[in-house]
Design a protein around this motif. Structure first.
Motif, PDB file in Angstrom:
ATOM      1  N   ALA A  39       0.820  -1.064   0.042  1.00 47.94           N
ATOM      2  CA  ALA A  39      -0.001  -0.043  -0.018  1.00 47.94           C
ATOM      3  C   ALA A  39       0.827   1.128   0.053  1.00 47.94           C
ATOM      4  O   ALA A  39       2.086   1.154   0.541  1.00 47.94           O
ATOM      5  N   PRO A  40       0.634   2.478  -0.393  1.00 46.36           N
ATOM      6  CA  PRO A  40      -0.901   2.800  -0.810  1.00 46.36           C
ATOM      7  C   PRO A  40      -1.429   2.104  -2.065  1.00 46.36           C
ATOM      8  O   PRO A  40      -2.591   2.011  -2.435  1.00 46.36           O
ATOM      9  N   GLY A  41      -0.487   1.940  -3.091  1.00 51.32           N
ATOM     10  CA  GLY A  41      -1.135   1.267  -4.462  1.00 51.32           C
ATOM     11  C   GLY A  41      -1.201   2.588  -5.436  1.00 51.32           C
ATOM     12  O   GLY A  41      -0.686   3.678  -5.248  1.00 51.32           O
ATOM     13  N   MET A  42      -1.982   2.130  -6.176  1.00 50.17           N
ATOM     14  CA  MET A  42      -2.346   3.045  -7.473  1.00 50.17           C
ATOM     15  C   MET A  42      -3.961   3.169  -7.603  1.00 50.17           C
ATOM     16  O   MET A  42      -4.410   2.010  -7.621  1.00 50.17           O
ATOM     17  N   THR A  43      -4.471   4.048  -8.040  1.00 49.71           N
ATOM     18  CA  THR A  43      -5.960   4.010  -8.495  1.00 49.71           C
ATOM     19  C   THR A  43      -6.051   3.515  -9.725  1.00 49.71           C
ATOM     20  O   THR A  43      -5.162   3.352 -10.461  1.00 49.71           O
ATOM     21  N   ALA A  44      -7.436   3.123 -10.184  1.00 51.46           N
ATOM     22  CA  ALA A  44      -7.509   2.638 -11.661  1.00 51.46           C
ATOM     23  C   ALA A  44      -7.161   3.756 -12.683  1.00 51.46           C
ATOM     24  O   ALA A  44      -6.502   3.052 -13.648  1.00 51.46           O
ATOM     25  N   ALA A  45      -7.332   5.008 -12.230  1.00 53.18           N
ATOM     26  CA  ALA A  45      -7.006   6.056 -13.524  1.00 53.18           C
ATOM     27  C   ALA A  45      -5.498   5.812 -13.446  1.00 53.18           C
ATOM     28  O   ALA A  45      -4.986   6.187 -14.619  1.00 53.18           O
ATOM     29  N   ALA A  86      -7.276  -1.919  -1.593  1.00 55.72           N
ATOM     30  CA  ALA A  86      -7.250  -1.451  -0.569  1.00 55.72           C
ATOM     31  C   ALA A  86      -8.457  -0.617  -0.083  1.00 55.72           C
ATOM     32  O   ALA A  86      -9.250  -0.116  -1.252  1.00 55.72           O
ATOM     33  N   ALA A  87      -9.014  -0.508   0.985  1.00 57.13           N
ATOM     34  CA  ALA A  87     -10.434  -0.103   1.237  1.00 57.13           C
ATOM     35  C   ALA A  87     -10.099   1.526   1.330  1.00 57.13           C
ATOM     36  O   ALA A  87     -10.155   2.160   2.579  1.00 57.13           O
ATOM     37  N   THR A  88      -9.629   2.099   0.249  1.00 56.06           N
ATOM     38  CA  THR A  88      -9.730   3.492   0.037  1.00 56.06           C
ATOM     39  C   THR A  88     -10.663   4.386  -0.539  1.00 56.06           C
ATOM     40  O   THR A  88     -11.217   3.568  -1.507  1.00 56.06           O
ATOM     41  N   LYS A  89     -10.766   5.374  -0.682  1.00 55.51           N
ATOM     42  CA  LYS A  89     -11.626   6.054  -1.722  1.00 55.51           C
ATOM     43  C   LYS A  89     -10.608   7.337  -2.244  1.00 55.51           C
ATOM     44  O   LYS A  89     -10.185   8.059  -1.613  1.00 55.51           O
TER      45      LYS A  89
END
Length: 97
Positions: A39-45, A86-89
């Motif tokens: 984490a935190p990783g990357m968003t789909a975009a 990850a359970a992020t927004k």
């Protein structure tokens, strides 16, 4: 007829769909290359933007259908435990350590 590969969907356990193997493999390899470990990783975009520079134009001319294939591969890799959500927004994705 193009070769097919079976993919899973983390949101529909037990569901299997057959898709074009060359397109799946290209997006899978690129996704695993660009996604960070942990984490935190990357968003789909962010993932989509990271895939674009190395996208094989013979399979995805002008980036056409990239979004669909990115989601297909992401759901399959999640189902196989190779990508974690990850359970992020907004949601972020990463490779487990």
């Amino acid at each position: 007829m193009a070769d097919k590969i079976e993919v899973e969907n983390v949101n529909l356990p037990g569901s299997v769909t057959r898709v074009d193997a060359a397109k799946y493999t290209a997006i899978r390899d690129l996704t695993l290359r660009v996604l960070p470990v942990g984490a935190p990783g990357m968003t789909a975009a962010e993932i989509k933007d990271a895939l674009r520079p190395d996208l094989p134009q013979d399979l995805f001319p002008g980036g056409k259908t990239l979004g669909w294939w990115q989601k297909c591969v992401q759901l399959d890799l999640e189902a196989k435990g190779l990508v974690t959500r990850a359970a992020t927004k907004p949601l972020t994705f990463y490779r487990p350590a």
